[in-house]
Design a protein around this motif. Structure first.
Motif, mmCIF file in Angstrom:
data_model
loop_
_atom_site.group_PDB
_atom_site.id
_atom_site.type_symbol
_atom_site.label_atom_id
_atom_site.label_comp_id
_atom_site.label_asym_id
_atom_site.label_seq_id
_atom_site.Cartn_x
_atom_site.Cartn_y
_atom_site.Cartn_z
ATOM 1 N N HIS A 135 0.829 -1.204 0.000
ATOM 2 C CA HIS A 135 0.000 0.000 0.000
ATOM 3 C C HIS A 135 0.865 1.256 0.000
ATOM 4 C CE1 HIS A 135 -3.473 2.512 0.769
ATOM 5 N NE2 HIS A 135 -2.800 3.085 1.752
ATOM 6 N N GLU A 136 1.905 1.277 0.827
ATOM 7 C CA GLU A 136 2.801 2.432 0.893
ATOM 8 C C GLU A 136 3.524 2.646 -0.431
ATOM 9 O OE1 GLU A 136 5.219 1.492 4.296
ATOM 10 O OE2 GLU A 136 3.690 2.194 5.713
ATOM 11 N N LYS A 137 3.954 1.558 -1.052
ATOM 12 C CA LYS A 137 4.643 1.680 -2.337
ATOM 13 C C LYS A 137 3.694 2.210 -3.415
ATOM 14 C CE LYS A 137 8.228 -1.705 -1.419
ATOM 15 N NZ LYS A 137 9.255 -0.716 -1.177
ATOM 16 N N LEU A 138 2.449 1.762 -3.409
ATOM 17 C CA LEU A 138 1.471 2.269 -4.370
ATOM 18 C C LEU A 138 1.199 3.754 -4.144
ATOM 19 C CD1 LEU A 138 -1.079 -0.667 -4.582
ATOM 20 C CD2 LEU A 138 0.528 0.088 -6.347
ATOM 21 N N GLU A 139 1.133 4.178 -2.892
ATOM 22 C CA GLU A 139 0.944 5.596 -2.594
ATOM 23 C C GLU A 139 2.121 6.422 -3.095
ATOM 24 O OE1 GLU A 139 0.209 5.671 1.648
ATOM 25 O OE2 GLU A 139 -1.927 6.009 1.287
ATOM 26 N N GLN A 140 3.350 5.901 -2.919
ATOM 27 C CA GLN A 140 4.542 6.608 -3.406
ATOM 28 C C GLN A 140 4.484 6.775 -4.925
ATOM 29 O OE1 GLN A 140 7.805 4.213 -2.055
ATOM 30 N NE2 GLN A 140 7.784 5.047 0.023
ATOM 31 N N VAL A 141 4.097 5.721 -5.614
ATOM 32 C CA VAL A 141 4.007 5.776 -7.074
ATOM 33 C C VAL A 141 2.935 6.773 -7.497
ATOM 34 C CG1 VAL A 141 3.379 4.456 -9.134
ATOM 35 C CG2 VAL A 141 4.939 3.475 -7.453
ATOM 36 N N GLU A 142 1.822 6.773 -6.783
ATOM 37 C CA GLU A 142 0.747 7.709 -7.101
ATOM 38 C C GLU A 142 1.236 9.157 -6.950
ATOM 39 O OE1 GLU A 142 -3.871 8.675 -5.835
ATOM 40 O OE2 GLU A 142 -2.733 7.209 -4.693
ATOM 41 N N LYS A 143 1.973 9.440 -5.898
ATOM 42 C CA LYS A 143 2.514 10.788 -5.699
ATOM 43 C C LYS A 143 3.517 11.136 -6.792
ATOM 44 C CE LYS A 143 1.846 10.871 -0.725
ATOM 45 N NZ LYS A 143 2.470 10.826 0.590
ATOM 46 N N GLN A 144 4.349 10.168 -7.167
ATOM 47 C CA GLN A 144 5.313 10.414 -8.242
ATOM 48 C C GLN A 144 4.595 10.713 -9.552
ATOM 49 O OE1 GLN A 144 7.576 6.784 -8.067
ATOM 50 N NE2 GLN A 144 9.177 7.693 -6.784
ATOM 51 N N MET A 145 3.557 9.941 -9.848
ATOM 52 C CA MET A 145 2.803 10.149 -11.082
ATOM 53 C C MET A 145 2.120 11.510 -11.057
ATOM 54 S SD MET A 145 3.385 7.713 -13.099
ATOM 55 C CE MET A 145 2.192 8.161 -14.328
ATOM 56 N N ASP A 146 1.578 11.900 -9.924
ATOM 57 C CA ASP A 146 0.937 13.203 -9.809
ATOM 58 C C ASP A 146 1.956 14.304 -10.065
ATOM 59 O OD1 ASP A 146 -1.352 14.855 -9.227
ATOM 60 O OD2 ASP A 146 -0.274 15.414 -7.390
ATOM 61 N N HIS A 147 3.151 14.132 -9.545
ATOM 62 C CA HIS A 147 4.199 15.126 -9.759
ATOM 63 C C HIS A 147 4.605 15.181 -11.230
ATOM 64 C CE1 HIS A 147 7.595 17.710 -8.911
ATOM 65 N NE2 HIS A 147 8.367 16.884 -9.590
ATOM 66 N N ILE A 148 4.723 14.028 -11.851
ATOM 67 C CA ILE A 148 5.094 13.976 -13.270
ATOM 68 C C ILE A 148 4.023 14.633 -14.127
ATOM 69 C CG2 ILE A 148 5.389 12.413 -15.239
ATOM 70 C CD1 ILE A 148 6.750 10.462 -13.242
ATOM 71 N N LEU A 149 2.775 14.346 -13.832
ATOM 72 C CA LEU A 149 1.681 14.875 -14.644
ATOM 73 C C LEU A 149 1.412 16.355 -14.378
ATOM 74 C CD1 LEU A 149 -0.767 11.855 -14.393
ATOM 75 C CD2 LEU A 149 0.673 12.497 -16.328
ATOM 76 N N HIS A 150 1.800 16.831 -13.214
ATOM 77 C CA HIS A 150 1.523 18.207 -12.828
ATOM 78 C C HIS A 150 2.794 18.873 -12.299
ATOM 79 C CE1 HIS A 150 -2.682 17.175 -13.227
ATOM 80 N NE2 HIS A 150 -2.497 16.154 -12.433
ATOM 81 N N GLU A 151 3.832 18.893 -13.135
ATOM 82 C CA GLU A 151 5.112 19.444 -12.700
ATOM 83 C C GLU A 151 5.022 20.914 -12.316
ATOM 84 O OE1 GLU A 151 8.180 18.644 -15.523
ATOM 85 O OE2 GLU A 151 8.220 16.513 -15.057
ATOM 86 N N ASP A 152 4.046 21.639 -12.860
ATOM 87 C CA ASP A 152 3.927 23.060 -12.537
ATOM 88 C C ASP A 152 3.273 23.284 -11.172
ATOM 89 O OD1 ASP A 152 1.351 22.314 -13.099
ATOM 90 O OD2 ASP A 152 1.002 23.853 -14.607
ATOM 91 N N GLY A 153 2.907 22.201 -10.499
ATOM 92 C CA GLY A 153 2.313 22.315 -9.170
ATOM 93 C C GLY A 153 0.821 22.524 -9.181
ATOM 94 N N GLU A 154 0.243 22.722 -10.355
ATOM 95 C CA GLU A 154 -1.201 22.915 -10.455
ATOM 96 C C GLU A 154 -1.910 21.565 -10.439
ATOM 97 O OE1 GLU A 154 -3.001 25.822 -10.629
ATOM 98 O OE2 GLU A 154 -1.089 26.819 -10.229
ATOM 99 N N LEU A 155 -2.937 21.480 -9.647
ATOM 100 C CA LEU A 155 -3.730 20.260 -9.617
ATOM 101 C C LEU A 155 -4.899 20.400 -10.576
ATOM 102 C CD1 LEU A 155 -3.840 19.494 -5.798
ATOM 103 C CD2 LEU A 155 -2.443 18.413 -7.538
ATOM 104 N N GLU A 156 -5.127 19.380 -11.323
ATOM 105 C CA GLU A 156 -6.210 19.391 -12.293
ATOM 106 C C GLU A 156 -7.149 18.237 -11.971
ATOM 107 O OE1 GLU A 156 -6.785 18.410 -17.002
ATOM 108 O OE2 GLU A 156 -4.921 19.353 -16.357
#
Length: 77
Positions: A48-69
């Motif tokens: 579960h922790e590893k999946l959460e880490q990947v999710e955060k990494q993917m969010d960062h990759i998809l939203h590098e400008d810091g904007e949440l969509e």
């Protein structure tokens, strides 16, 4: 008590599947079953922790400008 070993996601899932399979067979003594259950819970937590880490990494990759969509999906009616 065994120390918590850090595994990669795939290895942790494989060990978790083995623990579940063994417990489902039902031929494990109670004390061993409790120990195996605890091990399974630790493995589940690691996954579960590893999946959460990947999710955060993917969010960062998809939203590098810091904007949440927020994405809205519409169901076919």
């Amino acid at each position: 008590m065994t120390e918590k070993k850090e595994l990669n996601f795939e290895d942790a899932m494989q060990e978790l599947e083995q623990v579940v399979e063994r417990l489902e067979q039902g031929d494990v003594p109670l004390e061993k079953a409790i120990s195996m259950f605890q091990e399974g819970m630790n493995l589940s937590k690691q996954c579960h922790e590893k999946l959460e880490q990947v999710e955060k990494q993917m969010d960062h990759i998809l939203h590098e400008d810091g904007e949440l969509e927020l994405l809205h999906f519409q169901e076919d009616e």
